[in-house]
Design a protein around this motif. Structure first.
Motif, PDB file in Angstrom:
ATOM      1  N   LEU A 289     167.707  51.246 123.543  1.00  0.00           N
ATOM      2  CA  LEU A 289     166.571  50.621 124.197  1.00  0.00           C
ATOM      3  C   LEU A 289     165.334  51.500 124.047  1.00  0.00           C
ATOM      4  O   LEU A 289     165.442  52.693 123.743  1.00  0.00           O
ATOM      5  CB  LEU A 289     166.856  50.428 125.701  1.00  0.00           C
ATOM      6  N   PRO A 290     164.150  50.946 124.305  1.00  0.00           N
ATOM      7  CA  PRO A 290     162.966  51.802 124.365  1.00  0.00           C
ATOM      8  C   PRO A 290     163.137  52.896 125.413  1.00  0.00           C
ATOM      9  O   PRO A 290     163.866  52.724 126.399  1.00  0.00           O
ATOM     10  CB  PRO A 290     161.847  50.826 124.754  1.00  0.00           C
ATOM     11  N   LEU A 291     162.445  53.997 125.225  1.00  0.00           N
ATOM     12  CA  LEU A 291     162.591  55.130 126.118  1.00  0.00           C
ATOM     13  C   LEU A 291     162.284  54.771 127.562  1.00  0.00           C
ATOM     14  O   LEU A 291     162.900  55.298 128.493  1.00  0.00           O
ATOM     15  CB  LEU A 291     161.654  56.259 125.656  1.00  0.00           C
ATOM     16  N   ARG A 292     161.371  53.849 127.785  1.00  0.00           N
ATOM     17  CA  ARG A 292     160.959  53.489 129.137  1.00  0.00           C
ATOM     18  C   ARG A 292     161.816  52.396 129.754  1.00  0.00           C
ATOM     19  O   ARG A 292     161.547  51.958 130.874  1.00  0.00           O
ATOM     20  CB  ARG A 292     159.502  53.022 129.124  1.00  0.00           C
ATOM     21  N   ALA A 293     162.838  51.941 129.050  1.00  0.00           N
ATOM     22  CA  ALA A 293     163.598  50.774 129.514  1.00  0.00           C
ATOM     23  C   ALA A 293     165.020  51.129 129.898  1.00  0.00           C
ATOM     24  O   ALA A 293     165.687  51.914 129.231  1.00  0.00           O
ATOM     25  CB  ALA A 293     163.621  49.698 128.421  1.00  0.00           C
ATOM     26  N   SER A 294     165.459  50.561 130.999  1.00  0.00           N
ATOM     27  CA  SER A 294     166.854  50.580 131.444  1.00  0.00           C
ATOM     28  C   SER A 294     166.898  49.660 132.653  1.00  0.00           C
ATOM     29  O   SER A 294     165.856  49.232 133.166  1.00  0.00           O
ATOM     30  CB  SER A 294     167.304  51.994 131.838  1.00  0.00           C
ATOM     31  N   LYS A 295     168.085  49.371 133.124  1.00  0.00           N
ATOM     32  CA  LYS A 295     168.182  48.559 134.341  1.00  0.00           C
ATOM     33  C   LYS A 295     167.495  49.261 135.511  1.00  0.00           C
ATOM     34  O   LYS A 295     166.784  48.640 136.306  1.00  0.00           O
ATOM     35  CB  LYS A 295     169.649  48.301 134.688  1.00  0.00           C
ATOM     36  N   GLY A 296     167.719  50.571 135.607  1.00  0.00           N
ATOM     37  CA  GLY A 296     167.142  51.321 136.718  1.00  0.00           C
ATOM     38  C   GLY A 296     165.631  51.365 136.668  1.00  0.00           C
ATOM     39  O   GLY A 296     164.952  51.225 137.696  1.00  0.00           O
ATOM     40  N   MET A 297     165.071  51.565 135.466  1.00  0.00           N
ATOM     41  CA  MET A 297     163.622  51.591 135.334  1.00  0.00           C
ATOM     42  C   MET A 297     163.037  50.217 135.645  1.00  0.00           C
ATOM     43  O   MET A 297     161.996  50.101 136.296  1.00  0.00           O
ATOM     44  CB  MET A 297     163.240  52.033 133.926  1.00  0.00           C
ATOM     45  N   ALA A 298     163.706  49.160 135.174  1.00  0.00           N
ATOM     46  CA  ALA A 298     163.227  47.802 135.453  1.00  0.00           C
ATOM     47  C   ALA A 298     163.274  47.511 136.953  1.00  0.00           C
ATOM     48  O   ALA A 298     162.357  46.890 137.502  1.00  0.00           O
ATOM     49  CB  ALA A 298     164.072  46.782 134.685  1.00  0.00           C
TER      50      ALA A 298
END
Length: 732
Positions: A623-632
């Motif tokens: 995924l992009p560095l800024r993306a994850s379930k937690g970041m979302a």
């Protein structure tokens, strides 16, 4: 003055926008669109009815050199029973609806003065939109005249769409006066005798969010359709220049036309229609597919979402080799749309709406009025339309076989298709013409005007919070598909607390796959869907994509370079195309050949800044560095201004871990995958449930007393460690 016996004087309040009796400036701005057309056509239809003595369409007086002098006429007489009355309030110039709130009390007082000067009082006031509701509520309570209300769009739903565009809560409130709008909607609901909506879904999924929601107050009365414009074919359509232009790229233009007409929007699900067509040799033998998807000169010049849709359409046409069988015309005029319907009808074709969700379905009514049988999504307004007209088939938009089977039945069974056509023509006249609308409207309001029918109000009260103040977040596969009995209890709890609690599903699946699973297991539509491992965010009820999140995570994302690196690594195998998405590259990983650390090392050496995660021991997502379930999740919490301490997270696999760490109240269900979340045993605010699936979620919600105190009993009561600053951003 007294009214003629048995006749009704109706006032329609449409305060904002520019409205006149001829040449409506539709699309001039955001305030002069479908609502103004609807109210004018309603007024005209009511004025034609013999039981109506007078219709006054009330709007704001505008004296402004930037707009037509028509809007400076205090009274515009359209006929002997219909007039537009313009009331002065605030500055002379034209104002957007968001800037009218400070002048609405003056508007109400000046309108009352107008009625007194006329010495005649209406029998019914029908307010439109929140500003009309505000004025209508004042008049109804002051003068004792019954109020009818139509919201058209609702503030709480609009707020979700604005959050999806990247605006902060504070900016939305300042720019759109959202808190005042929602308060006005609440007071209108508290005052109105009846609320008129277009569909049942509108009642169930939108109005239910309001404190003064009373379902017994709601009535479904869809808007009318101009049957002079939309009508069956005359027989000349297949000899027209427009027909030859539409079919010029088709090998066999004489075949029946399967017609789809919509914006190039992923939610319209047009690609699924091409896939259904491409997978059915029988369908290709019998018909051509014509897709009208907006206007374009160059796909690369369209906005990004439309570019993606056309890319998917063209790839699907190429994959199934549908050249000469599918037409995608580049241009059409608005006034050509009725003729396009008639061309498809003259060819003995079918109209198809395969949208993932369709709040109303105006194109279905237009197609039916034009003599076409219809195939439509089972989600939303089409249920009402086909239920009323019996003129086609509902389909599961997530199953191409469902789409192709329905179209084939209408093409193969001429008797059934003809029955649907005739039912549609009659059904539109009975249910969706303006004259039919006016008749049912009067049946609804006359008992109220005569005081023979009064709404028995339930004891309701406002919550302290204007917006929802907590959220439940859960993954799909490990949490919500294992215990039917517990699921029923969980759904009941979510519905009972819907006004205070956001329901969020976070999954590694793509949107279409997640929706299919939700539908198959009878799960309610979440308020927010975080899909593709946190790279996409969608808001109900229209599955509005959060474009600001997409822009945010696009930073340093180079999928083409990543594929060149990863596709040749031993131990990795690309997952099928339907598991890939714009911001997610998905692989099967063989841990005996390569592990996550080695993948990360290789990517680091190639100077790729990405987020790599593994779940269920075999699925690897890049995924992009800024993306994850937690970041979302944290982005959503910030946008909706819900403190993490009031968010409950249930997880079951390693991909859920970063959602669960931190200040949220978290729970690991008993059926977690292997030991992927075992590292969380000693982490604060993590509860390990003794029960699996939905039962484990219910157990944890009870443990945290989530719907009441909403706290971790292992901690002493203390102030939350996160709060929002003046700009709406979360401080940790």
């Amino acid at each position: 003055m007294s009214q003629p016996t048995g006749q009704t004087h109706i006032v329609l309040l449409n305060i904002h926008g520019l409205i006149r009796g001829h040449n409506l400036e539709l699309g001039r701005d955001a305030d002069t669109g479908g609502q103004t057309l609807y109210v004018l056509e309603l007024a005209q239809a009511l004025a034609r009815h013999p039981q109506v003595s007078q219709v006054d369409l009330i709007t704001r007086l505008v004296v402004d050199e930037q707009v037509s002098a028509d809007y400076a006429q205090p009274i515009e007489v359209l006929n002997d029973k219909l007039r537009i009355v313009r009331i002065a309030a605030g500055p002379d110039e034209y104002l957007a609806k968001e800037n009218l709130w400070d002048y609405l009390d003056v508007f109400a007082d000046n309108l009352t003065h107008f009625f007194r000067g006329e010495q005649i009082w209406p029998d019914i006031i029908h307010s439109h939109y929140a500003d009309g509701g505000y004025v209508g509520e004042h008049l109804a309570n002051q003068l004792g005249i019954p109020l009818i209300h139509t919201g058209h769009s609702l503030g709480r739903v609009k707020r979700a769409r604005l959050l999806a565009s990247g605006l902060s809560s504070q900016a939305i409130d300042e720019r759109y006066n959202m808190s005042r709008r929602i308060e006005a909607e609440e007071t209108a609901l508290a005052t109105a005798e009846r609320v008129i909506t277009s569909t049942h879904q509108e009642i169930e999924e939108q109005y239910e969010l309001y404190d003064y929601y009373q379902p017994e107050q709601m009535r479904v009365l869809p808007p009318g359709t101009d049957l002079q414009q939309f009508k069956p074919p005359s027989g000349e359509e297949l000899h027209s220049a427009l027909f030859h232009d539409l079919v010029k790229h088709l090998k066999h233009p004489d075949k029946p036309i399967i017609l789809a007409l919509s914006r190039p929007d992923a939610r319209k699900n047009i690609t699924a229609l091409i896939e259904a067509f491409g997978q059915s040799e029988d369908l290709q033998q019998r018909a051509n597919l014509v897709i009208i998807a907006g206007n374009r000169d160059d796909i690369d010049e369209l906005e990004e979402g439309a570019q993606e849709v056309f890319h998917e359409l063209l790839v699907a046409i190429d994959r199934y080799d549908l050249y000469g069988k599918v037409a995608l015309p580049k241009h059409h005029q608005r006034d050509q749309v009725p003729f396009i319907y008639r061309i498809a009808a003259a060819s003995h074709g079918v109209f198809v709406n395969p949208a993932l969700t369709e709040p109303f379905g105006l194109t279905l009514i237009e197609a039916a009025a034009s003599g076409l049988p219809i195939v439509a999504t089972e989600d939303g307004g089409p249920r009402d339309i086909i239920g009323n007209c019996h003129n086609g088939l509902l389909i599961n938009p997530l199953e191409p076989e469902s789409i192709s089977e329905a179209i084939l039945r209408l093409l193969q069974d001429e008797a059934f298709a003809d029955e649907c056509i005739q039912n549609g023509l009659q059904g539109v006249r009975d249910h969706y013409s303006w004259d039919a609308h006016a008749e049912r409207y009067l049946q609804l309001i006359r008992p109220i005007a005569e005081r023979s029918e009064v709404l028995v109000r339930q004891p309701l009260q406002r919550r302290h919070e204007l917006y929802r103040d907590r959220a439940i977040v859960t993954c799909l596969d490990q949490n919500l598909i294992g215990d039917a009995s517990a699921l029923h209890k969980l759904v009941s709890a979510l519905r009972q607390n819907r006004k205070s609690t956001l329901f969020v599903v976070a999954t590694g699946r793509r949107l279409d796959s997640a929706l299919k699973l939700l539908k198959n297991f009878g799960l309610p539509e979440p308020d927010i869907l975080i899909t593709s491992s946190g790279t996409e965010i969608y808001y109900a009820p229209k599955l509005t994509a959060d474009t600001a999140w997409a822009r945010h995570i696009d930073h340093l994302w180079s999928p083409h370079q990543l594929r060149q690196i990863l596709d040749h690594l031993p131990g990795l195998e690309k997952q099928p195309k339907h598991e890939q998405s714009r911001f997610k590259l998905s692989y099967y990983i063989n841990p005996q050949v390569i592990d996550v650390e080695e993948v990360n090392r290789v990517l680091h050496q190639e100077e790729q800044s990405v987020h790599v995660q593994m779940s269920f021991g075999q699925y690897l997502d890049v995924l992009p560095l800024r993306a994850s379930k937690g970041m979302a999740l944290r982005y959503v919490a910030n946008q909706w201004q819900i403190p993490l301490e009031r968010i409950f997270v249930a997880g079951g696999s390693g991909a859920d871990e970063d959602m669960m760490r931190g200040n949220a109240l978290s729970a690991v269900v008993q059926n977690r995958h292997d030991e992927e979340l075992s590292r969380l045993v000693d982490v604060e605010r993590i509860y390990f449930a003794k029960q699996p699936f939905e039962a484990g979620i219910l157990e944890a919600l009870d443990y945290y007393d989530f719907f009441d105190r909403c706290h971790d009993p292992r901690e002493t009561d203390k102030e939350p460690t996160s709060q929002f600053n003046d700009s709406g951003e979360e401080e940790l």
